[in-house]
Design a protein around this motif. Structure first.
Motif, PDB file in Angstrom:
ATOM      1  N   GLY A 144       1.895 -50.699  52.246  1.00  0.00           N
ATOM      2  CA  GLY A 144       2.647 -49.703  53.013  1.00  0.00           C
ATOM      3  C   GLY A 144       1.841 -48.472  53.408  1.00  0.00           C
ATOM      4  O   GLY A 144       2.317 -47.641  54.193  1.00  0.00           O
ATOM      5  N   VAL A 145       0.615 -48.335  52.903  1.00  0.00           N
ATOM      6  CA  VAL A 145      -0.187 -47.148  53.250  1.00  0.00           C
ATOM      7  C   VAL A 145      -1.175 -47.510  54.358  1.00  0.00           C
ATOM      8  O   VAL A 145      -2.037 -48.380  54.168  1.00  0.00           O
ATOM      9  CB  VAL A 145      -0.940 -46.608  52.015  1.00  0.00           C
ATOM     10  CG1 VAL A 145      -1.910 -45.506  52.392  1.00  0.00           C
ATOM     11  CG2 VAL A 145       0.061 -46.113  50.976  1.00  0.00           C
ATOM     12  N   PRO A 146      -1.067 -46.863  55.527  1.00  0.00           N
ATOM     13  CA  PRO A 146      -1.990 -47.177  56.628  1.00  0.00           C
ATOM     14  C   PRO A 146      -3.397 -46.632  56.345  1.00  0.00           C
ATOM     15  O   PRO A 146      -3.540 -45.506  55.891  1.00  0.00           O
ATOM     16  CB  PRO A 146      -1.390 -46.441  57.838  1.00  0.00           C
ATOM     17  CG  PRO A 146      -0.075 -45.887  57.387  1.00  0.00           C
ATOM     18  CD  PRO A 146      -0.082 -45.840  55.896  1.00  0.00           C
ATOM     19  N   ILE A 147      -4.388 -47.461  56.595  1.00  0.00           N
ATOM     20  CA  ILE A 147      -5.791 -47.063  56.416  1.00  0.00           C
ATOM     21  C   ILE A 147      -6.450 -47.087  57.799  1.00  0.00           C
ATOM     22  O   ILE A 147      -6.526 -48.155  58.419  1.00  0.00           O
ATOM     23  CB  ILE A 147      -6.538 -48.042  55.486  1.00  0.00           C
ATOM     24  CG1 ILE A 147      -5.798 -48.208  54.150  1.00  0.00           C
ATOM     25  CG2 ILE A 147      -7.968 -47.588  55.263  1.00  0.00           C
ATOM     26  CD1 ILE A 147      -6.359 -49.351  53.292  1.00  0.00           C
ATOM     27  N   PRO A 148      -6.931 -45.944  58.287  1.00  0.00           N
ATOM     28  CA  PRO A 148      -7.630 -45.966  59.577  1.00  0.00           C
ATOM     29  C   PRO A 148      -8.878 -46.837  59.456  1.00  0.00           C
ATOM     30  O   PRO A 148      -9.644 -46.701  58.504  1.00  0.00           O
ATOM     31  CB  PRO A 148      -8.012 -44.500  59.814  1.00  0.00           C
ATOM     32  CG  PRO A 148      -7.238 -43.701  58.809  1.00  0.00           C
ATOM     33  CD  PRO A 148      -6.925 -44.613  57.671  1.00  0.00           C
ATOM     34  N   ALA A 149      -9.043 -47.746  60.414  1.00  0.00           N
ATOM     35  CA  ALA A 149     -10.110 -48.756  60.295  1.00  0.00           C
ATOM     36  C   ALA A 149     -10.701 -49.051  61.662  1.00  0.00           C
ATOM     37  O   ALA A 149     -10.214 -48.557  62.686  1.00  0.00           O
ATOM     38  CB  ALA A 149      -9.531 -50.035  59.679  1.00  0.00           C
TER      39      ALA A 149
ATOM     40  N   PRO B  79      -1.414 -43.010  46.698  1.00  0.00           N
ATOM     41  CA  PRO B  79      -0.016 -43.461  46.579  1.00  0.00           C
ATOM     42  C   PRO B  79       0.094 -44.919  46.107  1.00  0.00           C
ATOM     43  O   PRO B  79       0.981 -45.263  45.331  1.00  0.00           O
ATOM     44  CB  PRO B  79       0.538 -43.313  48.002  1.00  0.00           C
ATOM     45  CG  PRO B  79      -0.379 -42.346  48.682  1.00  0.00           C
ATOM     46  CD  PRO B  79      -1.730 -42.505  48.041  1.00  0.00           C
ATOM     47  N   VAL B  80      -0.826 -45.767  46.574  1.00  0.00           N
ATOM     48  CA  VAL B  80      -0.809 -47.174  46.163  1.00  0.00           C
ATOM     49  C   VAL B  80      -1.176 -47.279  44.682  1.00  0.00           C
ATOM     50  O   VAL B  80      -0.516 -47.978  43.904  1.00  0.00           O
ATOM     51  CB  VAL B  80      -1.819 -48.005  46.996  1.00  0.00           C
ATOM     52  CG1 VAL B  80      -1.829 -49.459  46.549  1.00  0.00           C
ATOM     53  CG2 VAL B  80      -1.516 -47.892  48.486  1.00  0.00           C
ATOM     54  N   LEU B  81      -2.212 -46.554  44.291  1.00  0.00           N
ATOM     55  CA  LEU B  81      -2.686 -46.627  42.903  1.00  0.00           C
ATOM     56  C   LEU B  81      -1.621 -46.073  41.965  1.00  0.00           C
ATOM     57  O   LEU B  81      -1.375 -46.621  40.885  1.00  0.00           O
ATOM     58  CB  LEU B  81      -4.014 -45.861  42.756  1.00  0.00           C
ATOM     59  CG  LEU B  81      -5.133 -46.315  43.719  1.00  0.00           C
ATOM     60  CD1 LEU B  81      -6.379 -45.448  43.538  1.00  0.00           C
ATOM     61  CD2 LEU B  81      -5.486 -47.785  43.505  1.00  0.00           C
TER      62      LEU B  81
ATOM     63  N   LEU C 137       0.397 -48.025  38.862  1.00  0.00           N
ATOM     64  CA  LEU C 137       0.308 -47.572  37.474  1.00  0.00           C
ATOM     65  C   LEU C 137       1.639 -47.005  36.977  1.00  0.00           C
ATOM     66  O   LEU C 137       1.700 -46.418  35.895  1.00  0.00           O
ATOM     67  CB  LEU C 137      -0.791 -46.506  37.349  1.00  0.00           C
ATOM     68  CG  LEU C 137      -2.218 -47.020  37.615  1.00  0.00           C
ATOM     69  CD1 LEU C 137      -3.229 -45.892  37.500  1.00  0.00           C
ATOM     70  CD2 LEU C 137      -2.568 -48.133  36.632  1.00  0.00           C
ATOM     71  N   ALA C 138       2.692 -47.208  37.749  1.00  0.00           N
ATOM     72  CA  ALA C 138       3.984 -46.575  37.427  1.00  0.00           C
ATOM     73  C   ALA C 138       4.501 -46.964  36.053  1.00  0.00           C
ATOM     74  O   ALA C 138       5.202 -46.186  35.406  1.00  0.00           O
ATOM     75  CB  ALA C 138       5.016 -46.926  38.499  1.00  0.00           C
TER      76      ALA C 138
ATOM     77  N   GLU D  53       1.508 -39.947  38.210  1.00  0.00           N
ATOM     78  CA  GLU D  53       0.911 -40.015  39.551  1.00  0.00           C
ATOM     79  C   GLU D  53      -0.606 -39.912  39.427  1.00  0.00           C
ATOM     80  O   GLU D  53      -1.103 -39.167  38.568  1.00  0.00           O
ATOM     81  CB  GLU D  53       1.355 -38.808  40.393  1.00  0.00           C
ATOM     82  CG  GLU D  53       2.822 -38.725  40.682  1.00  0.00           C
ATOM     83  CD  GLU D  53       3.221 -39.642  41.818  1.00  0.00           C
ATOM     84  OE1 GLU D  53       2.582 -39.569  42.874  1.00  0.00           O
ATOM     85  OE2 GLU D  53       4.156 -40.442  41.615  1.00  0.00           O
ATOM     86  N   VAL D  54      -1.324 -40.605  40.303  1.00  0.00           N
ATOM     87  CA  VAL D  54      -2.765 -40.370  40.397  1.00  0.00           C
ATOM     88  C   VAL D  54      -2.926 -39.119  41.259  1.00  0.00           C
ATOM     89  O   VAL D  54      -2.578 -39.118  42.445  1.00  0.00           O
ATOM     90  CB  VAL D  54      -3.492 -41.591  41.011  1.00  0.00           C
ATOM     91  CG1 VAL D  54      -4.967 -41.283  41.211  1.00  0.00           C
ATOM     92  CG2 VAL D  54      -3.313 -42.816  40.126  1.00  0.00           C
ATOM     93  N   THR D  55      -3.408 -38.059  40.650  1.00  0.00           N
ATOM     94  CA  THR D  55      -3.418 -36.758  41.347  1.00  0.00           C
ATOM     95  C   THR D  55      -4.784 -36.402  41.923  1.00  0.00           C
ATOM     96  O   THR D  55      -4.886 -35.511  42.759  1.00  0.00           O
ATOM     97  CB  THR D  55      -2.977 -35.642  40.384  1.00  0.00           C
ATOM     98  OG1 THR D  55      -3.730 -35.786  39.173  1.00  0.00           O
ATOM     99  CG2 THR D  55      -1.494 -35.735  40.080  1.00  0.00           C
ATOM    100  N   GLY D  56      -5.827 -37.084  41.458  1.00  0.00           N
ATOM    101  CA  GLY D  56      -7.146 -36.747  41.990  1.00  0.00           C
ATOM    102  C   GLY D  56      -8.123 -37.884  41.784  1.00  0.00           C
ATOM    103  O   GLY D  56      -7.953 -38.730  40.897  1.00  0.00           O
ATOM    104  N   VAL D  57      -9.133 -37.912  42.652  1.00  0.00           N
ATOM    105  CA  VAL D  57     -10.204 -38.902  42.529  1.00  0.00           C
ATOM    106  C   VAL D  57     -11.513 -38.127  42.569  1.00  0.00           C
ATOM    107  O   VAL D  57     -11.813 -37.452  43.559  1.00  0.00           O
ATOM    108  CB  VAL D  57     -10.152 -39.929  43.683  1.00  0.00           C
ATOM    109  CG1 VAL D  57     -11.309 -40.918  43.576  1.00  0.00           C
ATOM    110  CG2 VAL D  57      -8.818 -40.671  43.686  1.00  0.00           C
TER     111      VAL D  57
END
Ligand SMILES: CC(C)(COP(=O)(O)OP(=O)(O)OC[C@H]1O[C@@H](n2cnc3c(N)ncnc32)[C@H](O)[C@@H]1OP(=O)(O)O)[C@@H](O)C(=O)NCCC(=O)NCCS
Length: 396
Positions: free
Chosen positions: A78-83, A292-294, A298-299, A324-328
């Motif tokens: 569901g998350v669009p990735i510009p490609a 958002p996917v990650l 991990l929910a 939530e994954v808040t940072g990378v």
């Protein structure tokens, strides 16, 4: 605009211009397929394409190499990735082996980065594009011999589609793609080209005055292949197979399955891998985009410890808060991520890890330099097998 670049031997790489059209078309047709010239023309004349979507290498007035970059959108959970998709690549025979396509791929990747793309996908000749950072990552549905041709079901008909059918075809394709974890729809440019190009053509299935299905076919001058079948009706699948067979004058036809839609009509697949190439230029930016996917994956893990994934030459640290994954965060070389509870993944397997059908578990089975580490359940949740459905400019 990317400035022109001098190459060895007095050659120059620059964006294409309208005056180049005939020479580019001629080069593409000479080195590839007759239809490539038309495809190139459709791209550069499209409002979403343009001449700057194409680059050439020139020797004086002579165009000796070319490549084109198309904008795409890949959707993961569901998350669009510009490609982007690189296409229409060719070098004049007299100029092969001088690094011209290597230079053009550099141009394509610079242009792609400038357009905010986080990945590239493409179809191409075997092995070649691995040299430019591509990995075989996403399965291509095989063209399989049709073993049983049904009769045209009563009340159904199939006709060639035109520009006015694009919205209904797009909506049928969108519905078909919903069930796939990874998808790439046809872009607007691609749809306009698909209803105009001779290299393949679109059809729609009608029943009781309604369009109930669509597909793409290669023309009868070539071996007929039916692909991109989109419908929720078995009768429409039968109608498409009957139409394709008639188009081929009763000769053998091939078709591509899509999530079991054509089950019962096809010979078994050949034992030969066929994959789209994918390239991830910057894993950290992509992971950040995919937070958002990650997070969703991990929910069920009610722990907020950092998650480390090492690509050995470098690593990423995912920080979490309240599930939530808040940072990378990017880090340097890390040889033994297991010590920190992390996973190890060779950097040239990042695209298969994120977009492929094996997940970390499957990759770990066949690659010594992939392992989930001590938190294997968490890593399996983070990197599951992904079923993909990509719609590309060419029917691969
Ligand atoms: C394939 C093709 C595009 C290569 O163009 P090119 O300008 O000769 O390629 P480059 O010189 O930039 O090659 C880059 C590297 O790949 C190598 N290479 C060249 N052709 C190769 C091939 N077919 N397979 C694998 N490697 C190849 C080169 O030796 C070079 O290696 P290096 O950088 O380590 O020296 C050209 O041969 C061609 O136009 N072929 C016909 C059309 C075609 O197949 N197009 C591609 C469709 S996807």
């Amino acid at each position: 605009m990317i400035p022109a670049m001098d190459l060895p031997g007095g050659l120059m790489l620059r964006e294409a211009r309208p005056a180049d059209l005939a020479q580019i078309g001629d080069l593409l047709a000479r080195r590839g397929d007759d239809n490539d010239a038309e495809d190139h023309r459709l791209v550069v004349h499209d409002p979403d394409g343009g001449f700057d979507a194409c680059a050439v290498v020139v020797d004086g007035d002579r165009i000796v190499s070319t490549a084109t970059l198309l904008d795409e959108t890949v959707v993961l959970a569901g998350v669009p990735i510009p490609a982007a998709q690189v296409e229409l690549v060719a070098t004049d025979r007299d100029y092969e082996g001088r690094g011209l396509v290597r230079a053009l791929m550099g141009w394509a990747h610079e242009r792609s980065a400038g357009r905010g793309h986080l990945m590239q996908v493409m179809i191409g000749i075997p092995y070649f594009y691995r040299q430019f950072g591509y990995q075989y990552a996403i399965p291509i549905p095989q063209s399989r011999a049709v073993s049983r041709v049904p009769a045209m079901p009563a009340g159904y008909s199939v006709r060639r589609a035109g520009p006015a059918d694009i919205p209904v075809m797009a909506s049928l394709q969108n519905a078909s793609q919903e069930r796939f974890g990874l998808s790439m729809p046809h872009s607007g440019l691609c749809w306009r080209a698909l209803v105009a190009r001779a290299g393949s053509f679109q059809v729609v299935v009608e029943h009781a005055g309604q369009v109930v299905g669509t597909a793409r076919l290669t023309p009868p001058e070539e071996d007929v292949v039916l692909g991109e079948v989109a419908t929720d009706r078995p009768e429409a699948v039968a109608a498409l197979l009957a139409y394709a067979s008639e188009l081929a004058g009763g000769e053998e036809i091939e078709a591509k399955d899509r999530g079991g839609l054509l089950a019962g009509y096809l010979e078994p697949p050949l034992p030969q891998a066929e994959d789209y190439y994918a390239r991830v230029p910057d894993a950290v930016t992509l992971f950040d985009h995919l937070r958002p996917v990650l997070s969703a994956r991990l929910a069920n893990d009610d722990n907020d410890d950092d998650v480390i994934v090492s690509f050995f030459r470098h690593h990423v640290r995912l920080s979490r808060s309240k599930g939530e994954v808040t940072g990378v965060t990017a880090g340097g070389p890390m040889q033994a991520p297991g010590v920190h509870g992390g996973a190890g993944v060779a950097p040239d397997l990042i695209a298969p890890l994120l977009f492929g059908p094996h997940g970390i578990e499957g990759l770990a089975r066949s690659h010594t330099d992939v392992y989930p580490g001590p938190n294997a359940d968490l890593m399996r949740a983070l990197f599951p097998p992904v079923e993909a459905d990509l719609l590309t400019f060419y029917l691969p």
